[in-house]
Scaffold this motif. Structure first.
Motif, mmCIF file in Angstrom:
data_model
loop_
_atom_site.group_PDB
_atom_site.id
_atom_site.type_symbol
_atom_site.label_atom_id
_atom_site.label_comp_id
_atom_site.label_asym_id
_atom_site.label_seq_id
_atom_site.Cartn_x
_atom_site.Cartn_y
_atom_site.Cartn_z
ATOM 1 N N THR A 15 0.853 -1.195 0.000
ATOM 2 C CA THR A 15 0.000 0.000 0.000
ATOM 3 C C THR A 15 0.889 1.246 0.000
ATOM 4 O OG1 THR A 15 -0.073 -0.092 2.419
ATOM 5 C CG2 THR A 15 -1.953 -1.006 1.275
ATOM 6 N N VAL A 16 0.423 2.303 -0.646
ATOM 7 C CA VAL A 16 1.153 3.591 -0.598
ATOM 8 C C VAL A 16 0.160 4.730 -0.355
ATOM 9 C CG1 VAL A 16 3.164 3.037 -2.034
ATOM 10 C CG2 VAL A 16 1.096 3.826 -3.118
ATOM 11 N N TYR A 17 0.670 5.798 0.241
ATOM 12 C CA TYR A 17 -0.189 6.944 0.540
ATOM 13 C C TYR A 17 -0.258 7.895 -0.654
ATOM 14 C CZ TYR A 17 0.123 5.670 5.477
ATOM 15 O OH TYR A 17 0.044 5.016 6.671
ATOM 16 N N VAL A 18 -1.450 8.421 -0.876
ATOM 17 C CA VAL A 18 -1.633 9.463 -1.896
ATOM 18 C C VAL A 18 -2.216 10.671 -1.185
ATOM 19 C CG1 VAL A 18 -2.781 10.072 -4.043
ATOM 20 C CG2 VAL A 18 -2.342 7.687 -3.523
ATOM 21 N N PHE A 19 -1.584 11.825 -1.363
ATOM 22 C CA PHE A 19 -2.170 13.042 -0.799
ATOM 23 C C PHE A 19 -3.120 13.591 -1.843
ATOM 24 C CE2 PHE A 19 1.287 12.197 1.910
ATOM 25 C CZ PHE A 19 0.892 12.679 3.143
#
Lengths: 152, 209
Positions: free
Chosen positions: A142-146
């Motif tokens: 999983t990766v964060y997206v702003f």
């Protein structure tokens, strides 16, 4: 004090640096996003499973995480699941949303969190404690997206 | 008291300042979000590091006990002779991943590396097998701890940096911009009032003349 305002309009180097720093912050928050997602089945076949990020760096996946995901899905579903999964952080600080293409992500998140989740408008809404739990289980997948609503 | 920014008191500068304020407020929102995410990851990593350290110490204590027993059973020289054949290069996959803009390393011990049980199974006892198995587990724990420890350090450094930016925005940049915008607004209002008073005075003078 008013006189100081009428002085030359040159900013101090500190102020210029601060402005550059702020612009840099906007750039780096989403620099780790993948250029394109890969399917789980193709990642399982790779010797070193990875995707290339926007800044040119590589994001590696842990094989045990991929295998854990594969154990939850059948072969057709493995071919359809895009990785890494994107977790969007929006204006509301209390919650986050997992961006999903179909019901596969909902199935995985539901199993991982051990609770039913619903997919609305291609988003699965989860709260911060659940986000923490999800990240604990899927550190590399999983990766964060702003959210682009904040970052323009 | 916030420090005023040195600008010419013109409408164009006011517009520019308002743009800068909106940028600063947007950045503050993002930086705060990022800080909360980094803190959450940091706390997880801290917990995992402590757990991994405890696990490693347990593994080591079990391993030393098993090795001592094996050495006692076979003798140091015989054991050393057997273990020379098991020496192999460690294969670790090293990559990186990104957490909210922080690039952190990722290590994984390769499974297809040479196993440690390549010694003569006829001449050795199950004590050596046990020690070999425990050393493989210890190696795994070392690699895991190395990754977590480095992540812990990198996240802590990034949190410090982000906190400094948040504080600078919250206590210096945004108040400074707001104070300057207020000052310019007051200045323009004052100019308007002066202009009105001047016009009234001119009107009176014209009426008298």
């Amino acid at each position: 004090m008013p006189n100081s305002l009428q002085d030359k309009a040159n900013q101090s180097p500190y102020k210029k640096m601060l402005q550059n720093c702020l612009r840099g912050e906007l750039r780096i928050v989403n620099s780790g996003l993948p250029q394109s997602q890969k399917r789980l089945s193709s990642l399982l076949e790779e010797k070193y499973p990875h995707v290339v990020c926007n800044d040119g760096s590589t994001h590696f996946f842990k094989r045990n995480e991929l295998e854990y995901l594969a154990s939850m899905l059948d072969t057709d579903e493995q071919k359809a699941l895009p990785l890494p999964m994107l977790i969007e952080l929006g204006a509301n600080q209390a919650e986050a949303a997992v961006i999903c293409e179909g019901q596969l992500e909902a199935k995985i998140i539901s199993k991982a969190l051990d609770m039913p989740v619903t997919c609305e408008k291609r988003r699965i809404r989860i709260y911060r404690p659940q986000l923490a739990l999800l990240r604990r289980k899927f550190k590399t997948t999983t990766v964060y997206v702003f959210s682009p609503k904040i970052v323009t | 008291m916030p420090q005023l920014i040195r600008v010419r008191p013109t409408k164009i500068e006011l517009v520019k300042l308002k743009r800068r304020l909106s940028l600063a407020q947007r950045v503050q929102k993002i930086v705060k979000d990022r800080l909360s995410i980094l803190t959450m990851e940091f706390l997880h990593t801290a917990r995992d590091t402590a757990e991994a350290k405890r696990k490693l110490l347990d593994e080591f204590s079990k391993l030393y006990r098993a090795l001592s027993i094996a050495a006692g059973y076979h003798g140091y020289i015989a054991l050393e002779k057997e273990l020379i054949t098991t020496e192999s290069d460690l294969k670790i996959t090293a990559g990186s991943r990104n957490i909210a803009g922080v690039r952190i390393p990722s290590f994984e011990l390769m499974d297809n590396a040479k196993p440690m049980t390549e010694y003569n199974l006829v001449d050795t006892s199950s004590w050596v097998d046990n020690a070999a198995q425990l050393s493989e587990e210890s190696l795994r724990a070392i690699v895991e701890l190395a990754e977590l420890q480095r992540n812990f350090e990198l996240l802590a450094m990034e949190i410090n940096r982000t906190k400094r930016i948040t504080n600078a925005l919250e206590y210096i940049v945004i108040p400074g911009l707001q104070a300057t915008i207020n000052y310019l607004n007051m200045k323009f209002e004052e100019r308007d009032r002066e202009e009105k008073a001047r016009l009234k005075r001119v009107k009176v003078l014209v009426a008298q003349g």
